[in-house]
Design a protein around this motif. Sequence first.
Motif, PDB file in Angstrom:
ATOM      1  N   VAL A 100       0.828  -1.224   0.000  1.00 11.17           N
ATOM      2  CA  VAL A 100       0.000   0.000   0.000  1.00 11.17           C
ATOM      3  C   VAL A 100       0.862   1.274   0.000  1.00 11.17           C
ATOM      4  CG1 VAL A 100      -1.647   1.366   1.369  1.00 11.17           C
ATOM      5  CG2 VAL A 100      -1.997  -1.076   1.001  1.00 11.17           C
ATOM      6  N   SER A 101       1.880   1.227   0.901  1.00 14.95           N
ATOM      7  CA  SER A 101       2.719   2.437   0.970  1.00 14.95           C
ATOM      8  C   SER A 101       3.449   2.693  -0.339  1.00 14.95           C
ATOM      9  CB  SER A 101       3.686   2.395   2.163  1.00 14.95           C
ATOM     10  OG  SER A 101       4.576   1.320   1.987  1.00 14.95           O
ATOM     11  N   LYS A 114       0.957   4.076  -2.714  1.00 14.49           N
ATOM     12  CA  LYS A 114       0.682   5.458  -2.314  1.00 14.49           C
ATOM     13  C   LYS A 114       1.795   6.405  -2.698  1.00 14.49           C
ATOM     14  CE  LYS A 114      -2.587   5.533   1.508  1.00 14.49           C
ATOM     15  NZ  LYS A 114      -2.682   5.358   2.959  1.00 14.49           N
TER      16      LYS A 114
END
Length: 974
Positions: A94-95, A98
Amino acid sequence: MDDAIRILLVEDLPTDAKLAQREISKDLKSCEFQVVETREGYLSALEKFQPDIIVSDYRLPQFDGLSALKLALERTPLTPLIMLTGSLNEDTAVSCMKAGASDYVIKEHIKRLGPAILRALEEKQVRIERQQAEMALRESEERFRSVYENATIGIYRTTPDGKILMANPAAVRMLGYESFDELAKQNLEDSRLQTVAQRVKIREELEKEGIAQGMEIVLYKKDGSPIYVRENARAIRDETGKIIYYDGTLEDITAAKLADERIRHEAARAATLLRIASRLNASLDLQESLIAICEETAKALDLPIVNIYLYNPEIDLFYPAMAVGMPEEEYRILPKFPPSVVENVNQNHSPVLIINASDIIKQLGITGIVERDYRSVIIGYIQVSDETIGVLWGASVSINREYSPDDVALLSGIADQAALAITNARLFTQQKQAEALYRTRSEELEALFTLSSRLREAQTPDEMIPILLNEMQRVVETDGGAVLLFDEESQKFTFTHATGNAAPEIGNSFPSHQGGSGRVLLSRQPFITPDYSKEPLRVETLRHITESGPMVIVPLQSENDFLGVFLASRLNKPDVKPVSENEIRLLSAMAEMAGNAIRRSRLFDDVQRHLRHTQALHDIQLTVASSFDLKVTLNVFLEHTLAQLEVDAAAVFMLDPHTLTLEFTAGRGFRTYNLSRTRSRLEEGYALRAALERKTICIPDLSQEAGDKVQSSFYVDEGFVSFFGVPFIAKGQVKGVLEVYSRTPLNPDNQWLAFLETLASQIAIAIDNLTLFKDLHSTNAQLTMAYDATIQGLSRALDLRDKETEGHTQRVADMTVRLARAFGMMNSELVHVRRGALLHDMGKMGIPDSILLKPGPLTEEEWAIMRLHPQYAYEMFSPIEYLRPALDIPYSHHEKWDGTGYPDGLKGDEIPLAARLFAVVDVWDALTSERPYRPAWSQEKALAYIREQAGKHFDPRAVEMFFSLLQLQDGIES
Ligand code: C2E
Ligand code: FE
Ligand code: FE
């Protein structure tokens, strides 16, 4: 290699890197790899390798995937980065996503790497394309915006009901508003923006056609002023076909429109000016030109009153010269005004001035002009090279009027034309006057010339006067003319010659203090009367001439000799012309010319008489010398006496010293031959008195002398009127008497008496000669002396007339004789040289005073006459035998050594020696004497001139000898 995909691998484990490459190569046919494991290597590769895609290990010993991602986003934001991770960790994934990674692949599922790269590349391609599209859109938007904002053309969107939805700054400006918002408050249906008619027309057009192109309309600005606009508009409709907007453009064409208008105006003005110019060109008459200027100005500017003032330098005032719109009586009494008023009014020096009439009337100080409600005055200055020669002004009456710039320009143009026309008209008038003057002058000159040449043909005053009268009648229209001679002794005027209505007066005379003639005698000025019949000064005893009307009487005189007057008159007819200035001038000039001619002829007569006398003496001398018979001698003698003295009879009586009686010896011209016998005491008495008193007895009127006694029958029979008796004396003794008789009254002058006495002395010599057998030679010498005395007298007479210093002739004669002697001439020749020198300029007797005494240089014509003087001398002396050998000098003294002299242009030795010698002396004496035409030269200057002329004017030897003579005598340094 172009289509090879460049892949940057960020990996520290070579096996993993190999594996990744192998997997990728399965899906991508051609690709290129670079592997880096440090931050530095990564950055350098980003720059140099320029990867299409990056695949980065999440975890590296010296670097990390997120840092790589961050750097990549910073430097090459479009290059996708795929994260490779060791294990599946939801958070990491996810990071990574992102943070901007394109994808992530777990090393366990390395097979997915190829498809992930392909997808990422596809996404990249899409992104690039979108970005490009966005940029294009932005650019085009910007371009439109710039056009919209900066266009000089107005752009708008409005609604059919007149709302303004959009208007670019140009449109706002065009209409004179501050901002769009301000403009948007207006409505196009409102007549403040445009006329209703125009709005309706535009709406209809768009409704019908949907488009309107190139409409020229007028809009009114915020301040109400009109602008001319070219409009293009289009109707925009919705799906249902209803018009929702009008979109369009506006172009300000005001400037072009105005320019157009100006051109039209200017063309109209040019046409007006052209019309005026052609009208002015048609006339060179000042009055006509002025009328044309006024009329055309009134017409062109639509003015009820136009007036021209012209400057008159003689009175230094502007005076009213012409006007339209007011009667002549009115403009003639308009006040004149000085130039200072014009300057004051026109301080700004503009060609045209518009002024309130009441101001100008105040300023010009005009009072008392006809009551008229002058309002707006426009003034044009008529200027010639910056000088105001006139003022052209027009005024409105009873209404105020504004003058447009066109009016101003037009008036200024008309004023310029007026200046030209007035100048031309004046030049033309001047030229006409000059021509007229020239014509009169040349006619006058011609008249004078004719008179002078006709006078030259005449010999005596009696011949000249009729010529004068004739010529006068020819050139000046008269009904009568007369010459009245003035007699000094009786102090009377007598009509000697007359024509026309004056003719019956011939022979009449009146006292010299009477009439116009008497006035002329006193004033020596012409006497003019417009009507002699009413002239208080008229001479009542003259019956015919007193009927005359206009009359002029001019003096007939020469220098101070008043000879009489010359009269011209016209009869009193209804349209009789007065005698004009020109005619008076001409008559005076003619009279003066005639006066001079008469005087000259008298002078000439004197000379001729002298010469005839000399010739007579010479003949007598020859007779005396050749004859020993007293009777023969006396007969020759008496013959000459009758001829020369113009008497009717003469006789010689010898005195018997013892009985004191007179004995008839010889006589001529008597009708009765009883002279020797029938002499009464009375008759003898006169002659005896002459003998005894040893003086000439003159009895001009024998009948008066007789008194109441009976007249001698001898005189009556012979018809004698005058008597003269002269004693002749030899060696102190009276030898007899010479008697002379005339049958007409004789009033002899001194010259005549002197000659009578000379003749008498000749008898004495002859008698002495014969009776005492005197030596012939001495008689000859005495006679020669007598001639020479005559010659000297004559030459002195000329000296006096020529106003030369007394003695010029004597001096040059002496000097020439000395010079001639130095050249070895014999005494017998020297006699002739002396006579020649004495007579050298006697020919000048024939030159008119006006030339001889002229104070300045001579003209060509005058020189032609002056150069005749040697010829005149020749004509005068060649008939005199004993002067013939003396003619060399009078005839040739103006010849020059180099052949440039006159009358014959002789050269060098061709010129008689005496004349060559004389020339040096004459010029020397002329230069050092004062002349009417120049002051005397100094001796130095004259000598230098003579030296310089040696070989040119003078015989060089003559000059040389002349200088040694001067040195010898006067010690003059040469
Ligand atoms: P004149 O006055 O007796 O002069 C005799 C001659 O002397 C002249 O002959 C000329 O050769 C010389 N002469 C006199 N004055 C001058 C002078 O100022 N300059 C020079 N270079 N030479 C001078 P010419 O020239 O043939 O003249 C003959 C006569 O014509 C003169 O006799 C004089 O009566 C008259 N004349 C000459 N020039 C003028 C002139 O300018 N005005 C008038 N009114 N008469 C003139
Ligand atoms: Fe001369
Ligand atoms: Fe002279």
